[in-house]
Design a protein around this motif. Structure first.
Motif, PDB file in Angstrom:
ATOM      1  N   LYS A  85      43.913  55.818  51.856  1.00 13.75           N
ATOM      2  CA  LYS A  85      44.855  54.836  52.147  1.00 13.75           C
ATOM      3  C   LYS A  85      45.432  54.057  50.887  1.00 13.75           C
ATOM      4  O   LYS A  85      44.250  53.707  49.877  1.00 13.75           O
ATOM      5  CB  LYS A  85      44.613  53.941  53.230  1.00 13.75           C
ATOM      6  CG  LYS A  85      45.742  52.846  53.530  1.00 13.75           C
ATOM      7  CD  LYS A  85      45.232  51.947  54.585  1.00 13.75           C
ATOM      8  CE  LYS A  85      46.395  50.945  54.982  1.00 13.75           C
ATOM      9  NZ  LYS A  85      46.040  50.079  56.101  1.00 13.75           N
ATOM     10  N   ASP A  86      46.808  53.906  50.685  1.00 10.69           N
ATOM     11  CA  ASP A  86      47.015  53.120  49.390  1.00 10.69           C
ATOM     12  C   ASP A  86      46.963  51.642  49.745  1.00 10.69           C
ATOM     13  O   ASP A  86      47.662  51.091  50.864  1.00 10.69           O
ATOM     14  CB  ASP A  86      48.223  53.318  48.954  1.00 10.69           C
ATOM     15  CG  ASP A  86      48.894  52.634  47.764  1.00 10.69           C
ATOM     16  OD1 ASP A  86      48.025  52.039  47.237  1.00 10.69           O
ATOM     17  OD2 ASP A  86      50.027  52.966  47.386  1.00 10.69           O
ATOM     18  N   LEU A  87      45.993  51.009  49.033  1.00 10.65           N
ATOM     19  CA  LEU A  87      46.113  49.347  49.168  1.00 10.65           C
ATOM     20  C   LEU A  87      47.121  48.516  48.716  1.00 10.65           C
ATOM     21  O   LEU A  87      46.970  47.215  48.738  1.00 10.65           O
ATOM     22  CB  LEU A  87      44.531  49.104  48.853  1.00 10.65           C
ATOM     23  CG  LEU A  87      43.411  49.382  49.562  1.00 10.65           C
ATOM     24  CD1 LEU A  87      41.903  49.157  48.829  1.00 10.65           C
ATOM     25  CD2 LEU A  87      43.304  49.244  50.999  1.00 10.65           C
ATOM     26  N   GLY A  88      47.728  49.386  47.973  1.00  6.44           N
ATOM     27  CA  GLY A  88      48.670  48.507  47.048  1.00  6.44           C
ATOM     28  C   GLY A  88      48.286  47.959  45.735  1.00  6.44           C
ATOM     29  O   GLY A  88      47.087  48.255  45.367  1.00  6.44           O
ATOM     30  N   PRO A  89      49.408  47.285  44.964  1.00  6.75           N
ATOM     31  CA  PRO A  89      49.155  46.572  43.697  1.00  6.75           C
ATOM     32  C   PRO A  89      47.639  46.006  43.627  1.00  6.75           C
ATOM     33  O   PRO A  89      47.675  44.978  44.562  1.00  6.75           O
ATOM     34  CB  PRO A  89      50.069  45.976  43.124  1.00  6.75           C
ATOM     35  CG  PRO A  89      51.356  46.915  43.865  1.00  6.75           C
ATOM     36  CD  PRO A  89      50.795  47.062  45.212  1.00  6.75           C
ATOM     37  N   GLN A  90      46.772  45.875  42.903  1.00  2.20           N
ATOM     38  CA  GLN A  90      45.714  45.103  42.791  1.00  2.20           C
ATOM     39  C   GLN A  90      45.493  44.458  41.523  1.00  2.20           C
ATOM     40  O   GLN A  90      46.054  44.740  40.457  1.00  2.20           O
ATOM     41  CB  GLN A  90      44.558  46.088  42.885  1.00  2.20           C
ATOM     42  CG  GLN A  90      44.224  47.094  44.130  1.00  2.20           C
ATOM     43  CD  GLN A  90      43.923  46.155  45.303  1.00  2.20           C
ATOM     44  OE1 GLN A  90      42.767  45.734  45.554  1.00  2.20           O
ATOM     45  NE2 GLN A  90      44.905  46.233  46.372  1.00  2.20           N
ATOM     46  N   MET A  91      44.585  43.173  41.642  1.00  2.57           N
ATOM     47  CA  MET A  91      44.417  42.443  40.602  1.00  2.57           C
ATOM     48  C   MET A  91      42.810  41.838  40.599  1.00  2.57           C
ATOM     49  O   MET A  91      42.484  41.859  41.763  1.00  2.57           O
ATOM     50  CB  MET A  91      45.354  41.129  40.531  1.00  2.57           C
ATOM     51  CG  MET A  91      45.074  40.119  39.319  1.00  2.57           C
ATOM     52  SD  MET A  91      46.211  38.968  39.304  1.00  2.57           S
ATOM     53  CE  MET A  91      47.513  39.798  38.801  1.00  2.57           C
ATOM     54  N   SER A  92      42.345  41.863  39.536  1.00  6.35           N
ATOM     55  CA  SER A  92      40.850  41.555  39.236  1.00  6.35           C
ATOM     56  C   SER A  92      40.348  40.193  40.112  1.00  6.35           C
ATOM     57  O   SER A  92      41.375  39.406  39.748  1.00  6.35           O
ATOM     58  CB  SER A  92      40.424  41.591  37.924  1.00  6.35           C
ATOM     59  OG  SER A  92      40.864  40.549  37.315  1.00  6.35           O
ATOM     60  N   TRP A  93      39.589  40.098  40.517  1.00 11.21           N
ATOM     61  CA  TRP A  93      39.143  38.842  41.108  1.00 11.21           C
ATOM     62  C   TRP A  93      39.063  37.596  40.102  1.00 11.21           C
ATOM     63  O   TRP A  93      39.535  36.665  40.526  1.00 11.21           O
ATOM     64  CB  TRP A  93      37.505  38.756  41.981  1.00 11.21           C
ATOM     65  CG  TRP A  93      37.869  39.459  43.213  1.00 11.21           C
ATOM     66  CD1 TRP A  93      37.988  40.777  43.367  1.00 11.21           C
ATOM     67  CD2 TRP A  93      37.849  38.647  44.615  1.00 11.21           C
ATOM     68  NE1 TRP A  93      38.054  40.636  45.048  1.00 11.21           N
ATOM     69  CE2 TRP A  93      37.928  39.563  45.656  1.00 11.21           C
ATOM     70  CE3 TRP A  93      37.624  37.276  44.648  1.00 11.21           C
ATOM     71  CZ2 TRP A  93      37.933  38.812  46.906  1.00 11.21           C
ATOM     72  CZ3 TRP A  93      37.557  36.966  46.071  1.00 11.21           C
ATOM     73  CH2 TRP A  93      37.596  37.705  47.100  1.00 11.21           C
ATOM     74  N   LYS A  94      38.427  38.176  38.881  1.00 15.75           N
ATOM     75  CA  LYS A  94      38.293  37.023  37.734  1.00 15.75           C
ATOM     76  C   LYS A  94      39.682  36.750  37.399  1.00 15.75           C
ATOM     77  O   LYS A  94      39.690  35.499  37.175  1.00 15.75           O
ATOM     78  CB  LYS A  94      37.412  37.509  36.497  1.00 15.75           C
ATOM     79  CG  LYS A  94      37.236  36.977  35.422  1.00 15.75           C
ATOM     80  CD  LYS A  94      36.403  37.703  34.367  1.00 15.75           C
ATOM     81  CE  LYS A  94      34.840  37.754  34.897  1.00 15.75           C
ATOM     82  NZ  LYS A  94      34.156  38.339  33.892  1.00 15.75           N
ATOM     83  N   THR A  95      40.514  37.339  37.214  1.00 14.88           N
ATOM     84  CA  THR A  95      41.782  36.870  36.905  1.00 14.88           C
ATOM     85  C   THR A  95      42.349  36.063  37.823  1.00 14.88           C
ATOM     86  O   THR A  95      42.961  34.950  37.611  1.00 14.88           O
ATOM     87  CB  THR A  95      42.882  38.401  36.405  1.00 14.88           C
ATOM     88  OG1 THR A  95      42.370  39.174  35.465  1.00 14.88           O
ATOM     89  CG2 THR A  95      44.432  37.772  36.264  1.00 14.88           C
ATOM     90  N   VAL A  96      42.509  36.464  39.232  1.00 11.97           N
ATOM     91  CA  VAL A  96      42.903  35.537  40.097  1.00 11.97           C
ATOM     92  C   VAL A  96      42.385  34.090  40.177  1.00 11.97           C
ATOM     93  O   VAL A  96      42.994  32.909  40.130  1.00 11.97           O
ATOM     94  CB  VAL A  96      42.724  36.342  41.489  1.00 11.97           C
ATOM     95  CG1 VAL A  96      43.040  35.129  42.652  1.00 11.97           C
ATOM     96  CG2 VAL A  96      43.520  37.269  41.710  1.00 11.97           C
ATOM     97  N   PHE A  97      40.723  34.120  39.973  1.00  9.98           N
ATOM     98  CA  PHE A  97      40.126  32.903  39.761  1.00  9.98           C
ATOM     99  C   PHE A  97      40.557  31.952  38.565  1.00  9.98           C
ATOM    100  O   PHE A  97      40.690  30.912  38.746  1.00  9.98           O
ATOM    101  CB  PHE A  97      38.597  33.179  39.788  1.00  9.98           C
ATOM    102  CG  PHE A  97      37.998  33.303  41.055  1.00  9.98           C
ATOM    103  CD1 PHE A  97      38.598  33.783  42.209  1.00  9.98           C
ATOM    104  CD2 PHE A  97      36.742  33.133  41.330  1.00  9.98           C
ATOM    105  CE1 PHE A  97      38.309  34.059  43.383  1.00  9.98           C
ATOM    106  CE2 PHE A  97      36.104  32.895  42.546  1.00  9.98           C
ATOM    107  CZ  PHE A  97      36.808  33.650  43.567  1.00  9.98           C
ATOM    108  N   LEU A  98      40.603  32.598  37.565  1.00 12.34           N
ATOM    109  CA  LEU A  98      41.022  31.926  36.325  1.00 12.34           C
ATOM    110  C   LEU A  98      42.495  31.384  36.324  1.00 12.34           C
ATOM    111  O   LEU A  98      42.779  29.932  36.330  1.00 12.34           O
ATOM    112  CB  LEU A  98      41.170  33.081  35.102  1.00 12.34           C
ATOM    113  CG  LEU A  98      39.774  33.510  34.579  1.00 12.34           C
ATOM    114  CD1 LEU A  98      39.821  34.473  33.501  1.00 12.34           C
ATOM    115  CD2 LEU A  98      38.980  32.246  34.183  1.00 12.34           C
TER     116      LEU A  98
END
Length: 314
Positions: A85-98
């Motif tokens: 299944k395609d989960l869609g565009p992803q971003m790293s947890w570290k980037t989100v936290f920063l």
């Protein structure tokens, strides 16, 4: 060589229109071929459908298979079938936290040092306002450094859209609302809400600062402790022990709560109390969920009298 059939779970995947496909893993057997190997083969054929976007399950199952699980352990036979299944565009947890924590670090100094823009005139800052600014800046600077050098994430990425939801909590709650409330003239040195009250008493403020500092240092200690329980690149967990952990499963959440409680109690700000209530509720939900997971994973080995977040309570 192992051959596995891979088909789309549900609707066709835009980034992998050629599915279903046969994945051939040369030099692999069912005993050593992993879900990560299957993902890599799919990504090799469909480069835009990168590994972190893929959710691999058994056919007609919704339970995700971890990357390090072998095909044999997953119950897949030669020529068997997996779904993706395609989960869609992803971003790293570290980037989100920063990004989350950067918001308050930018918002608080701007509102504090440029009151003319937000309140229409200068504000003679009180001792309480100076302390709160220091609390917030040190707290989120610590958070940024922990993200870079302490935290280890069990999952590499999260859905891209989560960055907006997560950032709103910090940018609006502990950022804009808190800063606009606390640095206003109401909390200034000349305000009757401050002048001649306990909120202008150095002993009262410094006592609060001591509790706040204790909570921040304790929060850091528990984060470092959690890091040592999980080897780099591993999802393996152990039962945490020691500083705070003998009372609750997640003392890091408790100490976070305590730090924000100090700010709310010192200021009496509606914004501070609102952020405390919302963030504490969310942390408690996380603590209960993870606490139950600990009990399920470790069974009778997990301390029965240990609470989730609040010592002796819950």
């Amino acid at each position: 060589m192992v051959s596995i059939n891979v088909s789309a779970a549900g609707k066709p995947i835009a980034l992998a229109r050629g599915l279903p496909m046969v994945v051939e893993l040369s030099g692999k057997q069912l005993e050593d071929a992993t879900i990560a190997d299957v993902k890599s083969a799919i990504s090799k054929k469909y480069p835009r459908f990168y590994l972190d976007r893929q959710k691999i399950t058994l056919k007609d199952s919704k339970n995700i298979l971890a990357d390090d699980v072998t095909l044999k352990v997953a119950g897949v036979a030669e020529g068997g079938e997996l779904s993706v299944k395609d989960l869609g565009p992803q971003m790293s947890w570290k980037t989100v936290f920063l990004v989350e924590y950067a918001g308050p670090l930018l918002i608080h100094p701007v509102i504090y040092y440029f009151p003319e823009i937000f309140y229409g005139g200068p504000v003679q800052h009180s001792m309480l306002q100076r302390y709160v600014l220091a609390f917030v800046m040190l707290h989120f600077a610590k958070r940024e450094l922990e993200t870079l050098f302490v935290h280890r994430f069990s999952h590499a990425t999260m859905p891209f859209m989560n960055i907006f939801k997560n950032s709103a909590h910090y940018h609006l709650g502990s950022g804009l609302a808190l800063a606009y409330s606390i640095y206003s003239p109401m909390y200034g040195a000349a305000s009757p809400y401050i002048r001649g009250t306990v909120r202008n008493d150095p002993l009262y403020i410094q006592a609060g600062a001591a509790i706040w500092l204790f909570s921040e240092i304790s929060n850091l200690i528990t984060h470092i402790k959690l890091r040592t329980l999980r080897p780099a690149g591993s999802r393996k967990r152990a039962i945490p022990q020691g500083y705070g952990f003998n009372l609750v499963s997640f003392p890091n959440y408790f100490f976070e709560f305590l730090g924000w409680l100090v700010i709310a109690a010192l200021t009496g700000s509606y914004a501070a109390w609102m952020f405390l209530v919302i963030s504490t509720y969310q942390m408690y939900v996380w603590a209960i969920k993870k606490h139950r997971a600990y009990r399920k994973e470790f069974g009778s080995d997990y301390p029965r009298d240990r609470k989730a977040m609040f010592p002796f309570i819950a």
